[in-house]
Design an enzyme around this catalytic site. Structure first.
Site, mmCIF file in Angstrom:
data_model
loop_
_atom_site.group_PDB
_atom_site.id
_atom_site.type_symbol
_atom_site.label_atom_id
_atom_site.label_comp_id
_atom_site.label_asym_id
_atom_site.label_seq_id
_atom_site.Cartn_x
_atom_site.Cartn_y
_atom_site.Cartn_z
ATOM 1 N N HIS A 62 56.185 55.152 115.763
ATOM 2 C CA HIS A 62 55.231 54.528 116.694
ATOM 3 C C HIS A 62 53.944 54.201 115.951
ATOM 4 C CE1 HIS A 62 53.544 54.087 120.913
ATOM 5 N NE2 HIS A 62 52.472 53.968 120.137
ATOM 6 N N HIS A 71 50.681 50.921 115.226
ATOM 7 C CA HIS A 71 50.015 49.667 115.633
ATOM 8 C C HIS A 71 49.521 48.956 114.383
ATOM 9 C CE1 HIS A 71 49.970 50.422 120.019
ATOM 10 N NE2 HIS A 71 50.054 51.674 119.609
ATOM 11 N N GLN A 91 49.503 45.078 125.968
ATOM 12 C CA GLN A 91 48.388 46.039 125.994
ATOM 13 C C GLN A 91 47.575 45.978 127.300
ATOM 14 O OE1 GLN A 91 46.484 47.794 122.808
ATOM 15 N NE2 GLN A 91 45.979 48.904 124.655
ATOM 16 N N HIS A 103 54.909 52.462 126.029
ATOM 17 C CA HIS A 103 53.828 53.441 126.152
ATOM 18 C C HIS A 103 53.961 53.953 127.582
ATOM 19 C CE1 HIS A 103 52.243 51.521 122.588
ATOM 20 N NE2 HIS A 103 51.221 52.349 122.543
ATOM 21 N N GLU A 155 50.712 57.733 129.203
ATOM 22 C CA GLU A 155 49.723 58.218 128.220
ATOM 23 C C GLU A 155 48.467 58.567 129.011
ATOM 24 O OE1 GLU A 155 48.636 55.529 125.075
ATOM 25 O OE2 GLU A 155 47.616 57.086 123.936
ATOM 26 N N ASP A 181 50.958 56.429 115.028
ATOM 27 C CA ASP A 181 50.236 55.662 116.042
ATOM 28 C C ASP A 181 49.104 54.835 115.421
ATOM 29 O OD1 ASP A 181 49.656 54.637 118.509
ATOM 30 O OD2 ASP A 181 49.085 56.518 119.464
ATOM 31 N N TRP A 239 40.823 53.288 117.422
ATOM 32 C CA TRP A 239 41.071 54.534 118.162
ATOM 33 C C TRP A 239 41.005 55.778 117.294
ATOM 34 C CZ3 TRP A 239 43.707 49.967 118.806
ATOM 35 C CH2 TRP A 239 43.535 49.352 120.042
HETATM 36 FE FE FE2 Z 1 50.452 53.480 120.744
#
Ligand code: FE2
Length: 424
Positions: free
Chosen positions: A58, A60, A153, A211, A214, A310, A316
């Protein structure tokens, strides 16, 4: 005559006795205590651990390595990260997305990570990141399996253009159907998005990776609907629930019903320990929830649990170096997976379990599989988790594509000079 023989390899998941691995035409032909044959090339693993490559289940890729652009995430929170991503998106173009992705792939390969599943945000009307990363998939394919998930997203239903753009991304060649049901406007919309996305995947013969939940909200129960729809559409084993952090906070009685449902659907579970532990539980004072899904219970129930990184240096998360053993170590500690078999399972969560979640049948230290493996400066999986050791060599289809000298420190204490290699 083989192309390659790796001698004296302690093979992860097979035996702690050193073996030889023989390779021809990019495939593993033999794993035996002593291969009595010649090869064009030999590599002495010196009794160190040889493992199936690491898999990041997983990630991005469109956001990675943007740390500091246009500014850093001062608070380190999810909300500031989302705001920052909104500021960053208009600044991205195809060439720089590709350049960052290639840089990350090289970091990954140096770490022995030869497969990454990356979500790609499809909410940009021009699908610039989709176009850029699809090119990277082809360019990096000889060295690394990069799989893309069409990720809405801003919400599949919440963003009025997401549906059309997600379908366009799949038409362009994106491999997996994504989703974010907990971000839709209501629970009902979240359920509706799951129905539509699973139907889309079933119609096209694709995998699903959402996702899912979460959130710290114990009533965020989209994983129940995802499991039910997986069975409804006959997608068993082909659907991944990513994050599933709300399971951490759910009522135990409800979970006792939920886990068998997930098992029936053969849901692939992907936790992201580094990110879950830092982004979840932010509304808590004390006790403060850990925010990672129920790894111990899910593993005990026989579900396939894999881990993802991730984020690496993005809006993030300002940290990370794409070291999947750092991820596994965090998952082990947060999930209290300290039993001997549990620790080995945490190693599997970043290797063979990831390959299973991604449907990469050619991965694994087995005869007939691709000769993709990594030589680690450790003697077994538990030592690898403890040390996050040097990746001495990384092989792809039987060719060495990365290497690093063994790590040895010289310690000088007065007249006494000693060498420390961290192995006990
Ligand atoms: Fe993610």
């Amino acid at each position: 005559m083989f192309d390659l023989i790796v001698r004296n390899a302690r093979c992860a998941g097979i035996s702690n006795i050193a073996m030889d691995i023989a390779v021809k035409d990019g495939k593993i032909m033999a794993i035996e205590p002593s291969v009595d044959a010649k090869a064009a090339e030999e590599f002495d693993a010196e009794g160190f651990l040889v493992s199936s490559p690491f898999v990041d289940s997983h990630f991005h890729m469109d956001a990675t390595l943007t740390y500091g652009r246009p500014r850093v995430n001062e608070s380190g929170t999810l909300l500031e990260g989302i705001a920052l991503w909104g500021e960053l998106k208009p600044l991205l173009d195809k060439a720089e997305i590709k350049s960052r992705a290639h840089r990350l792939c090289r970091l990954a390969i140096a770490r022995g990570n030869l497969a990454i599943r990356s979500h790609v945000d499809i909410c940009d009307p021009d699908l610039v990141a989709v176009e850029a990363l699809l090119e990277v998939v082809d360019e990096i394919a000889p060295y690394l399996d990069l799989q893309l998930v069409a990720f809405p997203q801003d919400g599949f239903l919440r963003d009025p253009n997401a549906k059309e753009q997600l379908i366009r991304a799949l038409d362009m060649g994106v491999h997996v159907v994504g989703g974010i049901p907990h971000f839709e406007r209501s629970m009902q919309d979240g359920s509706q998005s799951i129905v539509e996305l699973c139907r889309l995947a079933a119609d096209r013969g694709l995998m699903v990776d959402m996702h899912c939940d979460e959130s710290d909200d114990p009533l965020s129960r989209h994983i129940e609907m995802l499991s039910q729809q997986t069975v409804h559409f006959g997608l068993e084993g082909r659907v991944t629930g990513s994050h599933l952090t709300s399971m951490h906070s759910m009522d135990n009685y409800y979970v006792s019903k939920l886990i068998p449902l997930m098992k029936e659907a053969d849901i692939q579970v992907v936790a992201n320990p580094l990110i879950n532990i830092t982004l979840q539980g932010r509304h808590d004072t004390y006790p403060k929830r850990r925010g990672m899904t129920r790894v111990k219970e899910l593993v005990a129930a026989g579900l396939n649990v894999a881990f993802g990184h991730d984020c690496v240096m993005d809006p993030w998360y300002s940290l990370g170096s794409h070291d999947m053993l750092e991820v596994a170590s965090m998952g082990l500690h947060v999930g209290q997976m300290t039993g001997q078999a549990e620790m080995r399972e945490m190693f599997n969560a970043v290797t063979i379990n990831g390959a299973k979640a991604l449907g990469l049948d050619h991965f694994g230290l087995e005869i007939g599989k691709s000769a993709d493996f990594v030589v680690l400066q450790a003697r077994d999986e538990i030592e690898a988790l403890r040390l996050s050791p040097t990746r001495i060599a990384v092989f792809r289809r039987g060719s060495k594509i990365a290497s690093q000298p063994k790590q040895i420190s010289t310690v000088t204490l007065g007249d006494e000079v000693s060498e420390v290699d961290y192995l006990i």
